[in-house]
Design an enzyme around this catalytic site. Sequence first.
Site, PDB file in Angstrom:
ATOM      1  N   SER A  43      -0.443   7.153   3.668  1.00  0.00           N
ATOM      2  CA  SER A  43      -0.526   5.732   3.341  1.00  0.00           C
ATOM      3  C   SER A  43       0.868   5.178   3.122  1.00  0.00           C
ATOM      4  O   SER A  43       1.869   5.888   3.249  1.00  0.00           O
ATOM      5  CB  SER A  43      -1.375   5.523   2.078  1.00  0.00           C
ATOM      6  OG  SER A  43      -0.705   6.056   0.947  1.00  0.00           O
ATOM      7  N   LYS A  44       0.936   3.914   2.768  1.00  0.00           N
ATOM      8  CA  LYS A  44       2.216   3.230   2.568  1.00  0.00           C
ATOM      9  C   LYS A  44       3.075   3.915   1.506  1.00  0.00           C
ATOM     10  O   LYS A  44       4.302   3.828   1.542  1.00  0.00           O
ATOM     11  CB  LYS A  44       1.969   1.772   2.164  1.00  0.00           C
ATOM     12  CG  LYS A  44       1.711   0.836   3.334  1.00  0.00           C
ATOM     13  CD  LYS A  44       2.997   0.570   4.099  1.00  0.00           C
ATOM     14  CE  LYS A  44       2.788  -0.494   5.166  1.00  0.00           C
ATOM     15  NZ  LYS A  44       4.020  -0.706   5.950  1.00  0.00           N
ATOM     16  N   ARG A  45       2.442   4.567   0.553  1.00  0.00           N
ATOM     17  CA  ARG A  45       3.236   5.188  -0.502  1.00  0.00           C
ATOM     18  C   ARG A  45       4.095   6.341   0.032  1.00  0.00           C
ATOM     19  O   ARG A  45       5.033   6.783  -0.627  1.00  0.00           O
ATOM     20  CB  ARG A  45       2.329   5.694  -1.635  1.00  0.00           C
ATOM     21  CG  ARG A  45       1.450   6.875  -1.273  1.00  0.00           C
ATOM     22  CD  ARG A  45       0.662   7.379  -2.478  1.00  0.00           C
ATOM     23  NE  ARG A  45      -0.223   8.465  -2.124  1.00  0.00           N
ATOM     24  CZ  ARG A  45      -1.435   8.315  -1.631  1.00  0.00           C
ATOM     25  NH1 ARG A  45      -1.902   7.102  -1.433  1.00  0.00           N
ATOM     26  NH2 ARG A  45      -2.188   9.353  -1.331  1.00  0.00           N
ATOM     27  N   HIS A  46       3.760   6.833   1.232  1.00  0.00           N
ATOM     28  CA  HIS A  46       4.555   7.893   1.844  1.00  0.00           C
ATOM     29  C   HIS A  46       5.652   7.336   2.752  1.00  0.00           C
ATOM     30  O   HIS A  46       6.379   8.089   3.379  1.00  0.00           O
ATOM     31  CB  HIS A  46       3.652   8.821   2.667  1.00  0.00           C
ATOM     32  CG  HIS A  46       2.591   9.486   1.846  1.00  0.00           C
ATOM     33  ND1 HIS A  46       1.244   9.179   1.982  1.00  0.00           N
ATOM     34  CD2 HIS A  46       2.667  10.427   0.872  1.00  0.00           C
ATOM     35  CE1 HIS A  46       0.549   9.920   1.135  1.00  0.00           C
ATOM     36  NE2 HIS A  46       1.380  10.665   0.450  1.00  0.00           N
ATOM     37  N   GLY A  47       5.750   6.010   2.824  1.00  0.00           N
ATOM     38  CA  GLY A  47       6.742   5.392   3.710  1.00  0.00           C
ATOM     39  C   GLY A  47       6.057   4.617   4.817  1.00  0.00           C
ATOM     40  O   GLY A  47       4.911   4.186   4.683  1.00  0.00           O
TER      41      GLY A  47
END
Length: 486
Positions: free
Chosen positions: A245-249
Amino acid sequence: MPRPVRVRFAPSPTGLLHVGSAHTALFNWLFARRTGGAFLLRIEDTDVERSRQEWVDAALDVLTWLGLHWDEDIVSQSRRVAFYQQRAEELVRAGKAYYCYCTPEELEARKQEAIQQGRTWQYDRRCAHLSETERQRYEEQGTPRVIRLSVPPGKTRFTDSILGDIEVGNSTIGDFVLVRSDGWPLYHLAVVVDDIAMEISHVIRGMDHVSNTPKHIQLFQAFGYELPEFAHLPNILGPDKKKLSKRHGAVSVSEYRDAGYLPDGIVNFLALLGWSTGDDREFFTRAELMALFSLEQVNKRDTVFDLQKLHWLNGQHINTLSAGELFPLVTPFFIRDGLIDEAGLAAQRARILQVIELLKERCRTLVDFATQGRFFFVDQVDYNPKAVEKHWKDGERVAERMQWLRDRFASASEFSAEHLEAITRDVADAHGLKAAELIHPTRVALTGEMIGPSLFELIVLLGKETTLARLDRACAALGETVRVGK
């Protein structure tokens, strides 16, 4: 005879194309190319509230950039609504589907009653048993209706090419809705109708669709159509083993394109997410992937998105390209960073090619060329504080040493990398120094950094005038630092 291989990639245009979707597209494309089959594209845009043409255009742009070209005209589901309705009505007439007149309020009440009694709620098939008179009365009253598939008792079994044998009790499927009361088809109906119309032989899709497959099998069988082969690809997880997801980049492919990754680098990396040749090999050209790919080598276990591996692989693909091939790929980033302009591109071509050739072994993305090569295009460099701290600590002594080197460079009759290196080592020997004691401070003076390409090759590219001017500026800056310190 075996069916001709026909696979499809079917994105929903509700946002930018995610790397997980690109992964699915790639595996379908590789399978088609490996088997000599057809790779088809279908836009599943029946979610009219969330679908946007801009997302369709963006997806097509990314697929084209990746080189995943489709073989036939694109199918758009939003243009086929009447066809889906027609096919659902055929099932009703054949007694394999039925009209359901239960209102949402009635369904919710019965659901809550089941929950209170500790029962698992499934539609109770009340409308499947209506008499013709009862149905006629609902029709005359204009009662809204949906169309439900009549799912027979028993079990649904299939063999997944990756996961193996799967069996589901039909009681857990229930008589699901095919067409809403407003006439709009639901996902399951549209998917199967299109797979039949497009003569899809293999359905290769993400693991999250495993639960949909029994419903789709029921529909294929209701239509009397031969089942396609199913293959569900492993989930892509972040380094923390949670869903990417976005939290991984960055998660959209366009973000990686804008960050300077090559299509072949992305394709190589995505291919390794769940697939391998059974050895430790990781670098593959596109042609090699097309020749080697098979579903039998796809792993059923979840796979981790390793950004460092993508970075390394992209650098490997950069190094397979000549400076001339990299020129049109790299220069947009030079322009974006204000290092050159469109008007001067042709005039600077020869020098830019030399810069690209010098930098390419160290660059992992196309952006790196602009970042690492910035000092070639600016009038003055900024000194990295870490580089200053490490190599300019004793300012007065460093300034003196660089002055020795500067004077020898100024009088050099030949300005080649070999001759400049010989001068540097000669100066070091003459003053009882290691060559590194001159090389490192000089690199900071010329580039502002403590690492980079060959010092002597970059000096040649900078040219004698620029090199001497930057050494003069560095010596002056070091002298000012000493005076301020005193």
